[in-house]
Design a protein around this motif. Structure first.
Motif, short mmCIF file in Angstrom:
data_model
loop_
_atom_site.label_atom_id
_atom_site.label_comp_id
_atom_site.label_asym_id
_atom_site.label_seq_id
_atom_site.Cartn_x
_atom_site.Cartn_y
_atom_site.Cartn_z
N MET A 83 34.18 39.49 17.53
CA MET A 83 33.07 40.37 17.89
C MET A 83 31.76 39.83 17.35
N ASP A 84 31.77 39.35 16.11
CA ASP A 84 30.55 38.81 15.51
C ASP A 84 30.04 37.61 16.30
N ALA A 85 30.97 36.85 16.87
CA ALA A 85 30.59 35.66 17.65
C ALA A 85 30.38 35.99 19.12
N ASP A 86 30.55 37.27 19.49
CA ASP A 86 30.47 37.72 20.88
C ASP A 86 31.40 36.89 21.77
N ARG A 87 32.58 36.63 21.28
CA ARG A 87 33.56 35.86 22.04
C ARG A 87 34.24 36.76 23.06
N LYS A 88 34.32 36.29 24.30
CA LYS A 88 34.89 37.08 25.38
C LYS A 88 36.41 36.89 25.45
N ALA A 89 37.09 37.18 24.35
CA ALA A 89 38.54 36.99 24.28
C ALA A 89 39.25 38.16 24.96
N THR A 90 40.18 37.84 25.83
CA THR A 90 40.85 38.87 26.62
C THR A 90 41.57 39.92 25.76
N PRO A 91 42.34 39.54 24.73
CA PRO A 91 43.00 40.59 23.94
C PRO A 91 42.02 41.51 23.22
N LEU A 92 40.88 40.95 22.79
CA LEU A 92 39.85 41.79 22.19
C LEU A 92 39.32 42.78 23.21
N LYS A 93 39.03 42.29 24.41
CA LYS A 93 38.50 43.17 25.46
C LYS A 93 39.50 44.25 25.83
N THR A 94 40.78 43.91 25.82
CA THR A 94 41.82 44.90 26.13
C THR A 94 41.82 46.03 25.11
N LEU A 95 41.82 45.67 23.84
CA LEU A 95 41.85 46.69 22.78
C LEU A 95 40.57 47.51 22.76
N GLN A 96 39.42 46.84 22.91
CA GLN A 96 38.16 47.58 22.97
C GLN A 96 38.18 48.55 24.14
N GLY A 97 38.67 48.10 25.28
CA GLY A 97 38.68 48.94 26.47
C GLY A 97 39.50 50.20 26.28
N LEU A 98 40.65 50.08 25.62
CA LEU A 98 41.48 51.25 25.36
C LEU A 98 40.77 52.24 24.43
N ILE A 99 40.11 51.70 23.43
CA ILE A 99 39.39 52.56 22.49
C ILE A 99 38.20 53.22 23.18
N TRP A 100 37.47 52.46 23.97
CA TRP A 100 36.31 53.03 24.67
C TRP A 100 36.74 54.09 25.68
N ARG A 101 37.85 53.83 26.37
CA ARG A 101 38.33 54.82 27.34
C ARG A 101 38.58 56.16 26.66
N GLN A 102 39.18 56.13 25.47
CA GLN A 102 39.41 57.37 24.74
C GLN A 102 38.09 57.98 24.29
N GLY A 103 37.15 57.13 23.87
CA GLY A 103 35.85 57.63 23.44
C GLY A 103 35.10 58.33 24.57
N TYR A 104 35.17 57.77 25.76
CA TYR A 104 34.53 58.43 26.91
C TYR A 104 35.25 59.72 27.26
N ALA A 105 36.59 59.71 27.21
CA ALA A 105 37.36 60.90 27.53
C ALA A 105 37.06 62.03 26.55
N ASP A 106 36.78 61.66 25.30
CA ASP A 106 36.47 62.66 24.28
C ASP A 106 34.99 63.03 24.25
N ALA A 107 34.23 62.50 25.22
CA ALA A 107 32.79 62.77 25.33
C ALA A 107 32.02 62.30 24.10
N GLU A 108 32.53 61.27 23.43
CA GLU A 108 31.83 60.69 22.29
C GLU A 108 30.96 59.51 22.71
N LEU A 109 31.15 59.03 23.94
CA LEU A 109 30.39 57.90 24.46
C LEU A 109 29.78 58.25 25.80
#
Length: 239
Positions: free
Chosen positions: A79-105
């Motif tokens: 994340m610090d290097a802004d690397r577009k690594a697929t497993p990082l994007k997968t995990l971030q996406g799952l977390i963000w999806r929950q954040g949007y569903a909870d109206a936190e994002l």
């Protein structure tokens, strides 16, 4: 763009193109960062999480039994290097999806975006997204915007898993097959010249977004048309 571009499809990038870079690198990254470890530990039986963790270990050269702390340290470094690594994007996406569903994002779009997308849609053009963020993150992002739920506008979502790297022409050729059209009927909008180069190599039409204050505002877009707002993009959908 003074002359309309003939296009049956408009494919958009997200970061720096339809949302400020700060939306991703500050709001979303800051939200995901402290939640990566807990998310991994709380979803030990989720195959998507398990596969992503295994990929992190493999890509980083960690032992197959490396613990969560070691995996998270790698994820944070990426994340610090802004690397577009697929497993990082997968995990971030799952977390963000929950954040949007909870109206936190909530996704904040540039003010010119929604009107332009609605106009393209009303003209009969198909709309799609190509982002390094996972498909899950894309769908979640457009479901909770400052302009409401925009998911109905998009017919396809592409990421580095189902399409390929954003700076390689083969990814755009793969998407052309999915869209079921000629490459010359697709217009790609991005703020990154290297992505536009790859799209053009695959036969797509291109337009660069040189938005003031964004990282690529002063980039050399070469032969690609460059605009500062979606209001300057005009299309015609062939009969």
């Amino acid at each position: 763009m003074t002359e309309p571009v003939a296009a049956r499809w408009v494919v958009i990038d997200i970061e720096g193109t339809v949302t400020p870079t700060s939306q991703v690198r500050e709001v979303l990254y800051d939200y995901a960062r402290p939640r990566l470890g807990p998310w991994i530990d709380e979803h030990p039986d989720d195959p998507e999480v398990g596969a992503a963790v295994a990929d992190v270990r493999a890509e980083a050269g960690l032992p197959a039994d490396a613990g969560t702390d070691a995996v998270v340290a790698v994820l944070h470094a990426w994340m610090d290097a802004d690397r577009k690594a697929t497993p990082l994007k997968t995990l971030q996406g799952l977390i963000w999806r929950q954040g949007y569903a909870d109206a936190e994002l909530t996704t904040e779009l540039f003010p010119d975006v929604v009107g332009a997308l609605l106009h393209f849609h009303d003209q009969g053009a198909g709309l799609a997204v190509f982002s390094s963020g996972s498909v899950a993150a894309q769908i979640a992002s457009f479901s909770h915007t400052g302009d409401g739920d925009l998911r109905h506008l998009f017919q396809h979502h592409f990421d580095t898993t189902n399409a390929g790297p954003k700076r390689e022409a083969r990814s755009y050729r793969a998407m052309t097959e999915v869209l079921g059209t000629d490459p010359g009927d697709v217009l790609f909008a991005s703020d990154v010249p290297a992505e536009l180069d790859a799209a053009a190599e695959a036969g797509w039409r291109t337009v660069g977004l040189a938005r003031p204050g964004e990282p690529f505002a002063d980039a050399d877009f070469g032969t690609h048309r460059a605009v500062t707002t979606f209001d300057d993009i005009s299309i015609e959908v062939p009969a």
